[in-house]
Design a protein around this motif. Structure first.
Motif, PDB file in Angstrom:
ATOM      1  N   UNK A  50       0.766  -1.202  -0.152  1.00 57.73           N
ATOM      2  CA  UNK A  50       0.149   0.217   0.006  1.00 57.73           C
ATOM      3  C   UNK A  50       0.803   1.322   0.154  1.00 57.73           C
ATOM      4  N   UNK A  51       1.992   1.239   0.776  1.00 53.72           N
ATOM      5  CA  UNK A  51       2.775   2.303   1.031  1.00 53.72           C
ATOM      6  C   UNK A  51       3.406   2.715  -0.330  1.00 53.72           C
ATOM      7  N   UNK A  52       3.953   1.802  -0.978  1.00 53.25           N
ATOM      8  CA  UNK A  52       4.819   1.964  -2.378  1.00 53.25           C
ATOM      9  C   UNK A  52       3.842   2.305  -3.335  1.00 53.25           C
ATOM     10  N   UNK A  56       4.429   5.379  -5.797  1.00 55.71           N
ATOM     11  CA  UNK A  56       4.858   5.065  -7.075  1.00 55.71           C
ATOM     12  C   UNK A  56       3.799   4.543  -8.107  1.00 55.71           C
ATOM     13  N   UNK A  57       2.910   4.018  -7.494  1.00 57.96           N
ATOM     14  CA  UNK A  57       1.813   3.382  -8.261  1.00 57.96           C
ATOM     15  C   UNK A  57       1.787   1.736  -8.151  1.00 57.96           C
ATOM     16  N   UNK A  58       0.678   1.218  -8.426  1.00 51.77           N
ATOM     17  CA  UNK A  58       0.643  -0.361  -8.370  1.00 51.77           C
ATOM     18  C   UNK A  58       1.490  -1.056  -9.225  1.00 51.77           C
ATOM     19  N   UNK A  59       1.917  -0.429 -10.324  1.00 50.87           N
ATOM     20  CA  UNK A  59       2.490  -1.196 -11.329  1.00 50.87           C
ATOM     21  C   UNK A  59       4.000  -1.578 -10.730  1.00 50.87           C
ATOM     22  N   UNK A  60       4.912  -0.826  -9.999  1.00 51.27           N
ATOM     23  CA  UNK A  60       6.142  -1.481  -9.475  1.00 51.27           C
ATOM     24  C   UNK A  60       5.756  -1.716  -8.252  1.00 51.27           C
ATOM     25  N   UNK A  61       4.748  -1.846  -7.486  1.00 48.35           N
ATOM     26  CA  UNK A  61       4.622  -2.093  -5.943  1.00 48.35           C
ATOM     27  C   UNK A  61       5.265  -3.552  -5.794  1.00 48.35           C
ATOM     28  N   UNK A  62       4.618  -4.517  -6.499  1.00 49.74           N
ATOM     29  CA  UNK A  62       4.847  -5.982  -6.153  1.00 49.74           C
ATOM     30  C   UNK A  62       6.440  -6.201  -6.253  1.00 49.74           C
ATOM     31  N   UNK A  87       9.164  -3.344  11.426  1.00 47.52           N
ATOM     32  CA  UNK A  87       8.656  -2.470  10.543  1.00 47.52           C
ATOM     33  C   UNK A  87       9.398  -1.333  10.101  1.00 47.52           C
ATOM     34  N   UNK A  88      10.309  -0.688  11.199  1.00 49.79           N
ATOM     35  CA  UNK A  88      10.955   0.541  10.533  1.00 49.79           C
ATOM     36  C   UNK A  88      12.417  -0.123  10.124  1.00 49.79           C
ATOM     37  N   UNK A  89      12.833  -1.098  10.279  1.00 47.63           N
ATOM     38  CA  UNK A  89      13.750  -1.967   9.421  1.00 47.63           C
ATOM     39  C   UNK A  89      13.317  -2.091   7.938  1.00 47.63           C
ATOM     40  N   UNK A  90      12.137  -2.621   7.792  1.00 53.28           N
ATOM     41  CA  UNK A  90      11.551  -3.052   6.464  1.00 53.28           C
ATOM     42  C   UNK A  90      11.109  -1.628   5.884  1.00 53.28           C
ATOM     43  N   UNK A  91      10.531  -0.787   6.449  1.00 55.26           N
ATOM     44  CA  UNK A  91      10.401   0.808   5.858  1.00 55.26           C
ATOM     45  C   UNK A  91      11.927   1.304   5.170  1.00 55.26           C
ATOM     46  N   UNK A  96      14.923   3.015   0.745  1.00 53.59           N
ATOM     47  CA  UNK A  96      16.123   2.892  -0.277  1.00 53.59           C
ATOM     48  C   UNK A  96      15.864   2.584  -1.576  1.00 53.59           C
ATOM     49  N   UNK A  97      15.133   1.633  -1.807  1.00 46.10           N
ATOM     50  CA  UNK A  97      14.489   1.238  -3.059  1.00 46.10           C
ATOM     51  C   UNK A  97      13.753   2.251  -3.806  1.00 46.10           C
ATOM     52  N   UNK A  98      12.851   2.814  -3.173  1.00 46.50           N
ATOM     53  CA  UNK A  98      12.109   3.914  -3.704  1.00 46.50           C
ATOM     54  C   UNK A  98      12.813   5.004  -4.152  1.00 46.50           C
TER      55      UNK A  98
END
Length: 205
Positions: A50-52, A56-62, A87-91, A96-98
């Motif tokens: 949901x955050x991504x 950025x849109x659902x196109x790249x979220x997965x 959660x903080x670790x994963x976010x 960084x990927x975003x």
């Protein structure tokens, strides 16, 4: 002899020191039983999606969610088990990927800014607060987000959309809490100005 970080006995001892059912317990257990790590994916993949998707849109979220868990799995031996909530670790990883897609993100906000109607991002089990979702699609807010620096935008959205505390946001980004506060205050001022000082979702904690 195996390094302490991956030694089965050390992992078992570490596992006993963390809270039952905590994320840390799963991560520590996965060091000697990799299949356990899948439970962490089950807990947080939808949240990260949901955050991504909003940024950025659902196109790249997965793809980014999958890459996030791949990176997390590869780095699980270095996870600090004193942090029971992952959660903080994963976010932090996904932020960084975003950052590799900052032009896509800015273009997305600009497109919303030019659009006369609201654009709703749908995702699996999308339970984001209605107020935040609606505010995120306002042209004025989209324009303000596009104009923020990457650092300010990351802090603002981790607090507003990922629901992280100041301390958790600092942990996710590897910056002091004071820096979180200063970036957040700056971002809020700009966003409030764009919305005519009417957005209560960005008020101080």
């Amino acid at each position: 002899m195996l390094p302490a970080a991956v030694h089965p006995v050390s992992a078992v001892i570490s596992e006993r020191l963390v809270q039952p059912d905590s994320d840390a317990r799963l991560i520590v257990a996965s060091r000697h039983d990799p299949e356990v790590f899948a439970e962490l994916f089950d807990r947080y993949s939808a949240m990260l999606y949901r955050y991504v998707a909003k940024r950025l849109g659902p196109e790249v979220a997965d793809d980014l969610v999958g890459e996030t868990f791949l990176v997390a799995f590869q780095k699980r031996h270095r996870y600090d088990a004193e942090h029971h909530d992952a959660r903080p670790w994963l976010f932090g990883i996904i932020t960084k990927l975003i950052s590799r897609h900052r032009r896509t993100e800015a273009a997305r906000y600009r497109a919303v800014e030019r659009s006369p109607r609201e654009v709703v991002t749908e995702g699996p089990a999308d339970r984001v607060a209605v107020g935040v979702s609606a505010a995120a699609t306002r042209p004025a807010l989209a324009g303000a987000l596009a104009g923020l620096s990457r650092g300010d935008r990351d802090v603002l959205l981790l607090v507003a959309w990922a629901d992280l505390s100041y301390a958790e946001t600092a942990d996710a980004l590897g910056i002091p809490v004071g820096t979180v506060r200063s970036r957040l205050n700056r971002a809020r001022r700009k966003v409030r100005a764009a919305l005519g000082d009417t957005n209560p979702l960005l008020d101080e904690e």
